[in-house]
Design a protein around this motif. Structure first.
Motif, PDB file in Angstrom:
ATOM      1  N   ALA A 181     -26.951  70.852  70.979  1.00  0.00           N
ATOM      2  CA  ALA A 181     -26.930  71.501  72.295  1.00  0.00           C
ATOM      3  C   ALA A 181     -27.744  70.710  73.315  1.00  0.00           C
ATOM      4  O   ALA A 181     -27.317  70.519  74.462  1.00  0.00           O
ATOM      5  CB  ALA A 181     -27.466  72.923  72.168  1.00  0.00           C
ATOM      6  N   ASP A 315     -22.033  81.701  65.000  1.00  0.00           N
ATOM      7  CA  ASP A 315     -22.157  81.773  66.461  1.00  0.00           C
ATOM      8  C   ASP A 315     -23.639  81.828  66.844  1.00  0.00           C
ATOM      9  O   ASP A 315     -24.242  82.897  66.926  1.00  0.00           O
ATOM     10  CB  ASP A 315     -21.429  83.008  66.992  1.00  0.00           C
ATOM     11  CG  ASP A 315     -21.370  83.036  68.518  1.00  0.00           C
ATOM     12  OD1 ASP A 315     -21.912  82.114  69.157  1.00  0.00           O
ATOM     13  OD2 ASP A 315     -20.783  83.998  69.065  1.00  0.00           O
ATOM     14  N   ARG A 317     -26.233  80.423  69.814  1.00  0.00           N
ATOM     15  CA  ARG A 317     -26.200  79.872  71.171  1.00  0.00           C
ATOM     16  C   ARG A 317     -27.614  79.620  71.679  1.00  0.00           C
ATOM     17  O   ARG A 317     -28.554  80.342  71.357  1.00  0.00           O
ATOM     18  CB  ARG A 317     -25.471  80.834  72.108  1.00  0.00           C
ATOM     19  CG  ARG A 317     -24.078  81.200  71.616  1.00  0.00           C
ATOM     20  CD  ARG A 317     -23.388  82.164  72.538  1.00  0.00           C
ATOM     21  NE  ARG A 317     -22.172  82.720  71.932  1.00  0.00           N
ATOM     22  CZ  ARG A 317     -21.341  83.536  72.545  1.00  0.00           C
ATOM     23  NH1 ARG A 317     -21.580  83.901  73.798  1.00  0.00           N
ATOM     24  NH2 ARG A 317     -20.283  83.995  71.911  1.00  0.00           N
ATOM     25  N   THR A 319     -29.945  79.106  75.091  1.00  0.00           N
ATOM     26  CA  THR A 319     -30.082  79.266  76.532  1.00  0.00           C
ATOM     27  C   THR A 319     -31.250  78.397  76.984  1.00  0.00           C
ATOM     28  O   THR A 319     -32.384  78.587  76.530  1.00  0.00           O
ATOM     29  CB  THR A 319     -30.332  80.732  76.914  1.00  0.00           C
ATOM     30  OG1 THR A 319     -29.227  81.527  76.474  1.00  0.00           O
ATOM     31  CG2 THR A 319     -30.484  80.870  78.425  1.00  0.00           C
ATOM     32  N   GLU A 325     -26.221  78.328  79.058  1.00  0.00           N
ATOM     33  CA  GLU A 325     -26.061  78.691  77.658  1.00  0.00           C
ATOM     34  C   GLU A 325     -25.056  77.743  77.013  1.00  0.00           C
ATOM     35  O   GLU A 325     -23.982  77.504  77.562  1.00  0.00           O
ATOM     36  CB  GLU A 325     -25.574  80.132  77.503  1.00  0.00           C
ATOM     37  CG  GLU A 325     -25.388  80.567  76.058  1.00  0.00           C
ATOM     38  CD  GLU A 325     -24.796  81.958  75.933  1.00  0.00           C
ATOM     39  OE1 GLU A 325     -25.566  82.914  75.811  1.00  0.00           O
ATOM     40  OE2 GLU A 325     -23.547  82.083  75.976  1.00  0.00           O
ATOM     41  N   ILE A 326     -25.404  77.215  75.840  1.00  0.00           N
ATOM     42  CA  ILE A 326     -24.524  76.298  75.125  1.00  0.00           C
ATOM     43  C   ILE A 326     -24.372  76.773  73.685  1.00  0.00           C
ATOM     44  O   ILE A 326     -25.350  77.092  73.013  1.00  0.00           O
ATOM     45  CB  ILE A 326     -25.071  74.857  75.142  1.00  0.00           C
ATOM     46  CG1 ILE A 326     -25.005  74.287  76.559  1.00  0.00           C
ATOM     47  CG2 ILE A 326     -24.292  73.965  74.181  1.00  0.00           C
ATOM     48  CD1 ILE A 326     -25.412  72.848  76.658  1.00  0.00           C
ATOM     49  N   ARG A 327     -23.131  76.786  73.235  1.00  0.00           N
ATOM     50  CA  ARG A 327     -22.824  77.070  71.834  1.00  0.00           C
ATOM     51  C   ARG A 327     -22.358  75.762  71.189  1.00  0.00           C
ATOM     52  O   ARG A 327     -21.260  75.290  71.464  1.00  0.00           O
ATOM     53  CB  ARG A 327     -21.738  78.132  71.734  1.00  0.00           C
ATOM     54  CG  ARG A 327     -21.323  78.434  70.295  1.00  0.00           C
ATOM     55  CD  ARG A 327     -20.182  79.439  70.245  1.00  0.00           C
ATOM     56  NE  ARG A 327     -19.742  79.691  68.880  1.00  0.00           N
ATOM     57  CZ  ARG A 327     -18.710  80.463  68.558  1.00  0.00           C
ATOM     58  NH1 ARG A 327     -18.041  81.090  69.520  1.00  0.00           N
ATOM     59  NH2 ARG A 327     -18.371  80.615  67.301  1.00  0.00           N
TER      60      ARG A 327
END
Length: 328
Positions: A181, A315, A317, A319, A325-327
């Motif tokens: 990320a 999942d 993620r 922030t 926010e990146i997954r």
């Protein structure tokens, strides 16, 4: 309390703020005699240069509580430190050993390395936790660790921290995903800076709010004078008490509405200023990096990530401090 200027005024006793705080603390204990004690949670206390005055402030609070009733307890909530002048979030005013004599219990706010404005994070680095346990000088066991918030550690039979191997695997996976990320962010850092510069004045402008705050302060002052005049008139002249009470209640309600709106506007101003400052610090930290991250580093985590959210095993993620926010 999480406002820097408010903490400073309390610490420095500006305008007698600390004196008033101590007086009102006694009034609260008198009003609620059934409470066991007080919990002091202060944030944004500036750097190490203020440590002595901050300690003196806690000493005054502790002495006030104990002077009122020695049986009353005082708990203090403190920022996460791994050394003197070594706070994760910049709270370097805090020196654990110096505060030891001015509390009955202490709670270290270490869950997820989260602070004001962020959501609770699920993990804390093992090296930091171990360092904290080795270095802290609360020798009489006052430090409280919220194990229910930790991922990767359990409370051992001796009260110490014990590594949970299964949860540790999840933590390592989270760190690996963090690298992905962070590198995604790093790859687009130029455009992130350009986008920020293009919208920052519109997003974080507080001129209208400042103008409204000044207007509300003036209006509140006028209404306060009207209330005082109403009370003085009733003291001098034999007024119809029903009419007097109606007039007084109307003014008091008006004052309360203005005060409520003033607090809302003040909070909005503070929030925008803090968001702008946080985003600019994030961009500065991002631009310090020479290239993509190749291994997990605590400094990168602290300076770039606001929090991580685990929705499911697949999942997770991240922030970042600019709100993105990146997954992975």
């Amino acid at each position: 309390m999480g406002n820097t200027s408010m903490y400073q005024a309390l610490r420095e006793n500006t305008g007698g703020v600390q004196d008033k705080f101590l007086s009102e603390l006694v009034q609260i204990m008198e009003k609620y005699p059934w409470c066991d004690g007080v919990d002091i949670d202060l944030k944004k206390g500036d750097d190490y240069s203020t440590a002595a005055k901050s300690t003196a402030m806690f000493r005054n609070i502790y002495n006030t509580v104990k002077s009122y009733n020695p049986a009353k307890l005082m708990n203090i909530c403190l920022p996460d430190m791994d050394s003197i002048n070594g706070s994760v979030g910049g709270e370097n005013w805090c020196v654990y050993g110096d505060l030891n004599n001015y509390c009955d219990t202490a709670s270290i706010m270490s869950y997820g390395m989260a602070w004001a404005g962020s959501a609770p994070g699920p993990v804390s680095p093992r090296s930091w936790l171990e360092g904290m346990g080795q270095r802290k000088r609360f020798s009489d066991g006052k430090v409280c660790v919220p194990y229910s918030h930790f991922l990767g550690y359990d409370k051992g039979e001796d009260g110490g921290m014990v590594l949970n191997e299964e949860e540790a695997k999840i933590v390592r996976r989270i760190y690996g995903l963090f690298l992905k990320a962070a590198n995604a962010i790093f790859g687009g850092r130029d455009s992130i800076r350009e986008d920020y510069e293009a919208v920052k004045e519109r997003l974080y402008d507080i001129s209208e709010l400042e103008a409204e705050r000044i207007q509300l302060q003036e209006e509140m002052h006028i209404v306060a004078e009207m209330i005082q005049q109403c009370v003085n008139e009733n003291a001098r002249i034999a007024l119809d008490q029903t009419e007097y009470q109606k007039k007084y209640d109307g003014l008091a309600n008006r004052f309360d509405r203005i005060k409520e709106r003033l607090e809302t506007v003040g909070s909005a101003i503070t929030e925008r200023m803090e968001k702008r400052e946080k985003t600019e610090r994030f961009l500065t930290e991002l631009e310090k990096r020479d290239g993509p991250l190749t291994e997990f580093n605590e400094e990168d985590w602290y300076s770039l990530v606001e929090y991580a959210t685990v929705y499911s095993r697949e999942d997770i993620r991240f922030t970042f401090k600019n709100g993105l926010e990146i997954r992975p």
